[in-house]
Write a protein that holds these residues in place. Sequence first.
Motif, mmCIF file in Angstrom:
data_model
loop_
_atom_site.group_PDB
_atom_site.id
_atom_site.type_symbol
_atom_site.label_atom_id
_atom_site.label_comp_id
_atom_site.label_asym_id
_atom_site.label_seq_id
_atom_site.Cartn_x
_atom_site.Cartn_y
_atom_site.Cartn_z
ATOM 1 N N LEU A 66 0.836 -1.195 0.000
ATOM 2 C CA LEU A 66 0.000 0.000 0.000
ATOM 3 C C LEU A 66 0.872 1.246 0.000
ATOM 4 C CD1 LEU A 66 -2.683 1.457 0.175
ATOM 5 C CD2 LEU A 66 -2.636 1.145 2.651
ATOM 6 N N SER A 67 1.925 1.224 0.801
ATOM 7 C CA SER A 67 2.859 2.353 0.835
ATOM 8 C C SER A 67 3.484 2.571 -0.537
ATOM 9 C CB SER A 67 3.938 2.099 1.883
ATOM 10 O OG SER A 67 4.876 3.156 1.898
ATOM 11 N N TYR A 68 3.831 1.465 -1.200
ATOM 12 C CA TYR A 68 4.419 1.556 -2.543
ATOM 13 C C TYR A 68 3.435 2.199 -3.521
ATOM 14 C CZ TYR A 68 6.016 0.018 -7.148
ATOM 15 O OH TYR A 68 6.391 -0.024 -8.465
ATOM 16 N N LEU A 69 2.182 1.774 -3.464
ATOM 17 C CA LEU A 69 1.173 2.310 -4.379
ATOM 18 C C LEU A 69 0.904 3.786 -4.118
ATOM 19 C CD1 LEU A 69 -1.392 -0.637 -4.437
ATOM 20 C CD2 LEU A 69 -0.004 0.152 -6.360
ATOM 21 N N LEU A 70 0.830 4.149 -2.854
ATOM 22 C CA LEU A 70 0.550 5.545 -2.508
ATOM 23 C C LEU A 70 1.674 6.470 -2.970
ATOM 24 C CD1 LEU A 70 -0.989 5.130 1.051
ATOM 25 C CD2 LEU A 70 -2.181 5.843 -1.022
ATOM 26 N N ASP A 71 2.896 5.934 -3.018
ATOM 27 C CA ASP A 71 4.039 6.737 -3.444
ATOM 28 C C ASP A 71 4.417 6.481 -4.900
ATOM 29 O OD1 ASP A 71 4.351 7.924 -0.939
ATOM 30 O OD2 ASP A 71 5.490 6.203 -0.189
ATOM 31 N N TYR A 72 3.580 5.716 -5.598
ATOM 32 C CA TYR A 72 3.861 5.378 -6.996
ATOM 33 C C TYR A 72 3.949 6.663 -7.817
ATOM 34 C CZ TYR A 72 3.531 2.450 -11.219
ATOM 35 O OH TYR A 72 3.780 1.800 -12.390
ATOM 36 N N PRO A 73 5.041 6.854 -8.547
ATOM 37 C CA PRO A 73 5.233 8.132 -9.258
ATOM 38 C C PRO A 73 4.202 8.346 -10.359
ATOM 39 C CG PRO A 73 6.865 6.519 -9.938
ATOM 40 C CD PRO A 73 6.133 5.909 -8.784
ATOM 41 N N HIS A 74 3.757 9.561 -10.508
ATOM 42 C CA HIS A 74 2.808 9.883 -11.571
ATOM 43 C C HIS A 74 3.530 9.865 -12.907
ATOM 44 C CE1 HIS A 74 0.692 12.335 -8.207
ATOM 45 N NE2 HIS A 74 0.330 11.073 -8.183
ATOM 46 N N GLY A 75 2.899 9.300 -13.905
ATOM 47 C CA GLY A 75 3.523 9.232 -15.212
ATOM 48 C C GLY A 75 2.470 9.244 -16.288
ATOM 49 N N CYS A 76 2.513 8.261 -17.157
ATOM 50 C CA CYS A 76 1.523 8.168 -18.223
ATOM 51 C C CYS A 76 0.176 7.755 -17.624
ATOM 52 C CB CYS A 76 1.966 7.161 -19.274
ATOM 53 S SG CYS A 76 2.013 5.447 -18.702
ATOM 54 N N THR A 77 -0.845 7.778 -18.427
ATOM 55 C CA THR A 77 -2.189 7.442 -17.942
ATOM 56 C C THR A 77 -2.235 6.028 -17.381
ATOM 57 O OG1 THR A 77 -3.057 8.845 -19.712
ATOM 58 C CG2 THR A 77 -4.630 7.437 -18.578
ATOM 59 N N GLU A 78 -1.591 5.104 -18.061
ATOM 60 C CA GLU A 78 -1.604 3.710 -17.620
ATOM 61 C C GLU A 78 -0.964 3.555 -16.243
ATOM 62 O OE1 GLU A 78 -0.838 -0.599 -19.685
ATOM 63 O OE2 GLU A 78 0.607 0.979 -20.101
ATOM 64 N N GLN A 79 0.155 4.244 -16.012
ATOM 65 C CA GLN A 79 0.829 4.172 -14.716
ATOM 66 C C GLN A 79 -0.024 4.814 -13.616
ATOM 67 O OE1 GLN A 79 4.390 6.157 -16.016
ATOM 68 N NE2 GLN A 79 5.584 4.272 -15.996
ATOM 69 N N THR A 80 -0.664 5.918 -13.970
ATOM 70 C CA THR A 80 -1.514 6.609 -12.994
ATOM 71 C C THR A 80 -2.655 5.705 -12.545
ATOM 72 O OG1 THR A 80 -0.999 8.767 -13.954
ATOM 73 C CG2 THR A 80 -2.997 8.619 -12.624
ATOM 74 N N ILE A 81 -3.285 5.034 -13.496
ATOM 75 C CA ILE A 81 -4.390 4.125 -13.162
ATOM 76 C C ILE A 81 -3.880 2.945 -12.347
ATOM 77 C CG2 ILE A 81 -6.165 2.591 -14.102
ATOM 78 C CD1 ILE A 81 -6.168 4.426 -16.610
ATOM 79 N N SER A 82 -2.734 2.394 -12.760
ATOM 80 C CA SER A 82 -2.183 1.222 -12.073
ATOM 81 C C SER A 82 -1.837 1.533 -10.625
ATOM 82 C CB SER A 82 -0.936 0.718 -12.812
ATOM 83 O OG SER A 82 -1.271 0.222 -14.087
ATOM 84 N N GLY A 83 -1.455 2.778 -10.355
ATOM 85 C CA GLY A 83 -1.140 3.158 -8.989
ATOM 86 C C GLY A 83 -2.362 3.339 -8.111
ATOM 87 N N ALA A 84 -3.504 3.615 -8.748
ATOM 88 C CA ALA A 84 -4.726 3.913 -7.983
ATOM 89 C C ALA A 84 -5.735 2.767 -7.961
ATOM 90 C CB ALA A 84 -5.396 5.157 -8.563
ATOM 91 N N PHE A 85 -5.776 1.964 -9.003
ATOM 92 C CA PHE A 85 -6.813 0.933 -9.137
ATOM 93 C C PHE A 85 -6.858 -0.018 -7.929
ATOM 94 C CE2 PHE A 85 -9.084 -1.001 -13.053
ATOM 95 C CZ PHE A 85 -10.168 -1.364 -12.280
ATOM 96 N N PRO A 86 -5.721 -0.608 -7.504
ATOM 97 C CA PRO A 86 -5.798 -1.546 -6.373
ATOM 98 C C PRO A 86 -6.259 -0.893 -5.080
ATOM 99 C CG PRO A 86 -3.699 -1.738 -7.545
ATOM 100 C CD PRO A 86 -4.356 -0.491 -8.037
#
Length: 205
Positions: A12-32
């Motif tokens: 969860l900590s990893y996802l919350l700090d997942y760097p913003h990037g392309c749309t796919e990365q942004t969704i992947s960081g938030a979806f779970p």
Amino acid sequence: STFIPMNIDKWLSYLLDYPHGCTEQTISGAFPILYINELAETNEKVKSRADSKIKFALSKIQSQQLSSGGISMWPGSQYTDDWVTSYAGHFALEAKEKSYSVSNQFINKWKNFQKNKVRSWKNNKTVYNNDINQAYRLYTLALAKDPEIGAMNRLSEDKFLSNQARIILASAYAIIGRNEISKRLINNTNPKLDNKFDYSISYGS
């Protein structure tokens, strides 16, 4: 439990700090994070950060919707991406189910884009993930309670359908209550997955 610990706090900590990037990365960081409350107890600080992460992702994908209804991979791009468009719609639908605010205009334009793509689709074996993209579009439309049953039936009859596309399509049939077709597709799936699973970017207008 006899299962190996999932170490949810770490991920969860990893996802919350997942760097913003392309749309796919942004969704992947938030979806779970949409499902974190179903998996673990979290404090108010974590809940607030998770909420902000989800809202940011929803805001970003809505801002990157083009006039056609499709979603671009990068801010300012004038090209839609088939996979990202389905992924963004999937995330938006699930977030809306969790009571997050999603514009009806966004959903309607997205559905029109998906339907136009579904109806004009041709099975081009030279394009990576071509049948997977079509199956995912059909899955998301089923999830949106606006299925394209004719297109689903045509795709289900493809003798060379990849395992990934077959499983996604089976899921679409299950969503709309066509369980017999769903089971048939699953039963016809080779237990050994295809030799490769390509994530390629295919651009369209």
